[in-house]
Motif scaffolding. Structure first.
Motif, PDB file in Angstrom:
ATOM      1  N   LEU A  19      -2.437  12.360   3.094  1.00 24.83           N
ATOM      2  CA  LEU A  19      -1.767  12.013   4.222  1.00 24.83           C
ATOM      3  C   LEU A  19      -2.150  13.037   5.559  1.00 24.83           C
ATOM      4  CD1 LEU A  19       1.835  11.910   2.697  1.00 24.83           C
ATOM      5  CD2 LEU A  19       0.122  10.100   3.632  1.00 24.83           C
ATOM      6  N   ARG A  20      -3.136  13.883   5.255  1.00 30.64           N
ATOM      7  CA  ARG A  20      -3.609  14.567   6.458  1.00 30.64           C
ATOM      8  C   ARG A  20      -4.825  13.522   7.146  1.00 30.64           C
ATOM      9  NH1 ARG A  20      -3.076  20.383   6.924  1.00 30.64           N
ATOM     10  NH2 ARG A  20      -1.934  21.071   5.108  1.00 30.64           N
ATOM     11  N   PHE A  21      -5.402  12.604   6.375  1.00 27.37           N
ATOM     12  CA  PHE A  21      -6.381  11.785   6.875  1.00 27.37           C
ATOM     13  C   PHE A  21      -5.966  10.278   7.232  1.00 27.37           C
ATOM     14  CE2 PHE A  21      -8.545  15.253   4.644  1.00 27.37           C
ATOM     15  CZ  PHE A  21      -9.434  15.486   5.898  1.00 27.37           C
ATOM     16  N   PHE A  22      -4.901  10.038   6.418  1.00 24.22           N
ATOM     17  CA  PHE A  22      -4.346   8.711   6.392  1.00 24.22           C
ATOM     18  C   PHE A  22      -3.043   8.584   6.990  1.00 24.22           C
ATOM     19  CE2 PHE A  22      -8.094   8.765   3.443  1.00 24.22           C
ATOM     20  CZ  PHE A  22      -8.862   7.944   4.040  1.00 24.22           C
ATOM     21  N   ARG A  23      -2.400   7.368   7.712  1.00 28.18           N
ATOM     22  CA  ARG A  23      -0.983   7.148   7.787  1.00 28.18           C
ATOM     23  C   ARG A  23      -0.399   6.847   6.729  1.00 28.18           C
ATOM     24  NH1 ARG A  23       0.847   3.330  11.734  1.00 28.18           N
ATOM     25  NH2 ARG A  23      -0.538   1.690  10.825  1.00 28.18           N
ATOM     26  N   LEU A  24      -0.893   6.073   5.947  1.00 26.51           N
ATOM     27  CA  LEU A  24      -0.170   5.386   4.640  1.00 26.51           C
ATOM     28  C   LEU A  24      -0.662   5.452   3.471  1.00 26.51           C
ATOM     29  CD1 LEU A  24       0.097   1.844   6.441  1.00 26.51           C
ATOM     30  CD2 LEU A  24       1.773   3.501   6.494  1.00 26.51           C
ATOM     31  N   GLY A  25       0.284   5.466   2.374  1.00 26.28           N
ATOM     32  CA  GLY A  25      -0.547   5.732   1.094  1.00 26.28           C
ATOM     33  C   GLY A  25      -1.151   4.283   0.817  1.00 26.28           C
ATOM     34  N   PRO A  26      -2.076   4.118  -0.318  1.00 23.51           N
ATOM     35  CA  PRO A  26      -2.606   2.982  -0.579  1.00 23.51           C
ATOM     36  C   PRO A  26      -1.646   1.641  -1.032  1.00 23.51           C
ATOM     37  CG  PRO A  26      -3.138   4.833  -2.112  1.00 23.51           C
ATOM     38  CD  PRO A  26      -2.472   5.289  -1.088  1.00 23.51           C
ATOM     39  N   GLU A  28       1.329   1.396   0.068  1.00 24.03           N
ATOM     40  CA  GLU A  28       2.205   0.973   1.247  1.00 24.03           C
ATOM     41  C   GLU A  28       1.326   0.268   2.097  1.00 24.03           C
ATOM     42  OE1 GLU A  28       4.628   3.062   4.685  1.00 24.03           O
ATOM     43  OE2 GLU A  28       3.786   4.259   3.500  1.00 24.03           O
ATOM     44  N   TRP A  29       0.086   0.628   2.290  1.00 26.09           N
ATOM     45  CA  TRP A  29      -0.896  -0.231   2.998  1.00 26.09           C
ATOM     46  C   TRP A  29      -0.955  -1.468   2.634  1.00 26.09           C
ATOM     47  CZ3 TRP A  29      -5.798  -2.349   1.831  1.00 26.09           C
ATOM     48  CH2 TRP A  29      -6.540  -2.688   2.991  1.00 26.09           C
ATOM     49  N   GLY A  30      -1.443  -1.812   1.169  1.00 30.09           N
ATOM     50  CA  GLY A  30      -1.359  -3.202   0.613  1.00 30.09           C
ATOM     51  C   GLY A  30      -0.058  -3.908   0.700  1.00 30.09           C
ATOM     52  N   TRP A  31       1.125  -3.229   0.700  1.00 34.68           N
ATOM     53  CA  TRP A  31       2.310  -3.822   0.794  1.00 34.68           C
ATOM     54  C   TRP A  31       2.671  -4.302   2.231  1.00 34.68           C
ATOM     55  CZ3 TRP A  31       5.695  -6.014  -2.472  1.00 34.68           C
ATOM     56  CH2 TRP A  31       6.963  -6.643  -2.009  1.00 34.68           C
ATOM     57  N   MET A  33       0.023  -5.090   4.439  1.00 35.54           N
ATOM     58  CA  MET A  33      -0.711  -6.246   4.638  1.00 35.54           C
ATOM     59  C   MET A  33      -0.359  -7.309   4.222  1.00 35.54           C
ATOM     60  SD  MET A  33      -5.008  -6.154   3.687  1.00 35.54           S
ATOM     61  CE  MET A  33      -4.518  -6.076   1.903  1.00 35.54           C
ATOM     62  N   VAL A  34       0.292  -7.407   3.106  1.00 32.68           N
ATOM     63  CA  VAL A  34       0.768  -8.654   2.551  1.00 32.68           C
ATOM     64  C   VAL A  34       2.156  -9.233   3.159  1.00 32.68           C
ATOM     65  CG1 VAL A  34       1.988  -9.709   0.430  1.00 32.68           C
ATOM     66  CG2 VAL A  34       0.018  -8.239   0.071  1.00 32.68           C
ATOM     67  N   THR A  35       3.164  -8.160   3.647  1.00 32.50           N
ATOM     68  CA  THR A  35       4.150  -8.482   4.180  1.00 32.50           C
ATOM     69  C   THR A  35       3.989  -9.017   5.683  1.00 32.50           C
ATOM     70  OG1 THR A  35       5.421  -6.787   3.093  1.00 32.50           O
ATOM     71  CG2 THR A  35       6.487  -7.541   4.976  1.00 32.50           C
ATOM     72  N   TYR A  36       3.203  -8.320   6.471  1.00 36.30           N
ATOM     73  CA  TYR A  36       3.065  -8.741   7.835  1.00 36.30           C
ATOM     74  C   TYR A  36       1.942  -9.566   8.210  1.00 36.30           C
ATOM     75  CZ  TYR A  36       5.952  -4.501   8.680  1.00 36.30           C
ATOM     76  OH  TYR A  36       6.983  -3.583   8.613  1.00 36.30           O
ATOM     77  N   TRP A  37       0.932  -9.857   7.106  1.00 40.57           N
ATOM     78  CA  TRP A  37       0.245 -10.876   7.197  1.00 40.57           C
ATOM     79  C   TRP A  37      -1.157 -10.450   8.264  1.00 40.57           C
ATOM     80  CZ3 TRP A  37      -0.663 -14.925   4.124  1.00 40.57           C
ATOM     81  CH2 TRP A  37       0.385 -15.525   3.303  1.00 40.57           C
ATOM     82  N   GLU A  38      -1.275  -9.174   8.288  1.00 42.41           N
ATOM     83  CA  GLU A  38      -2.408  -8.532   8.824  1.00 42.41           C
ATOM     84  C   GLU A  38      -2.854  -7.220   8.526  1.00 42.41           C
ATOM     85  OE1 GLU A  38      -0.029  -6.049  12.536  1.00 42.41           O
ATOM     86  OE2 GLU A  38      -0.495  -8.116  12.793  1.00 42.41           O
ATOM     87  N   LEU A  42      -5.460   2.214   8.470  1.00 43.55           N
ATOM     88  CA  LEU A  42      -4.867   3.201   7.631  1.00 43.55           C
ATOM     89  C   LEU A  42      -5.387   4.606   8.071  1.00 43.55           C
ATOM     90  CD1 LEU A  42      -4.373   3.219   4.613  1.00 43.55           C
ATOM     91  CD2 LEU A  42      -6.905   3.386   3.934  1.00 43.55           C
ATOM     92  N   LEU A  43      -6.254   4.926   9.158  1.00 40.40           N
ATOM     93  CA  LEU A  43      -6.688   6.234   9.524  1.00 40.40           C
ATOM     94  C   LEU A  43      -5.324   6.684  10.388  1.00 40.40           C
ATOM     95  CD1 LEU A  43     -10.291   5.674  10.439  1.00 40.40           C
ATOM     96  CD2 LEU A  43      -9.451   6.735   8.483  1.00 40.40           C
TER      97      LEU A  43
END
Length: 52
Positions: A19-26, A28-31, A33-38, A42-43
């Motif tokens: 979380l020091r380097f990325f905003r979201l966990g892996p 959460e990022w995938g979820w 992406m599927v939810t918002y269709w974009e 990640l940075l």
């Protein structure tokens, strides 16, 4: 018992470093992406951490 405690400590350290380097966990990022269709960014945005 010690195995569980060791795994917990490793996960705790990994999550702090992640979380020091990325905003979201892996996951959460995938979820998102599927939810918002974009593909969400990640940075980490370092300008949002400034205290004014």
């Amino acid at each position: 018992m010690f195995l569980c405690l060791g795994i917990f400590i490793i996960q705790l350290i990994f999550s702090v470093v992640w979380l020091r380097f990325f905003r979201l966990g892996p996951l959460e990022w995938g979820w998102r992406m599927v939810t918002y269709w974009e593909i969400p960014s990640l940075l980490q945005n370092h300008t949002s951490n400034l205290i004014i």
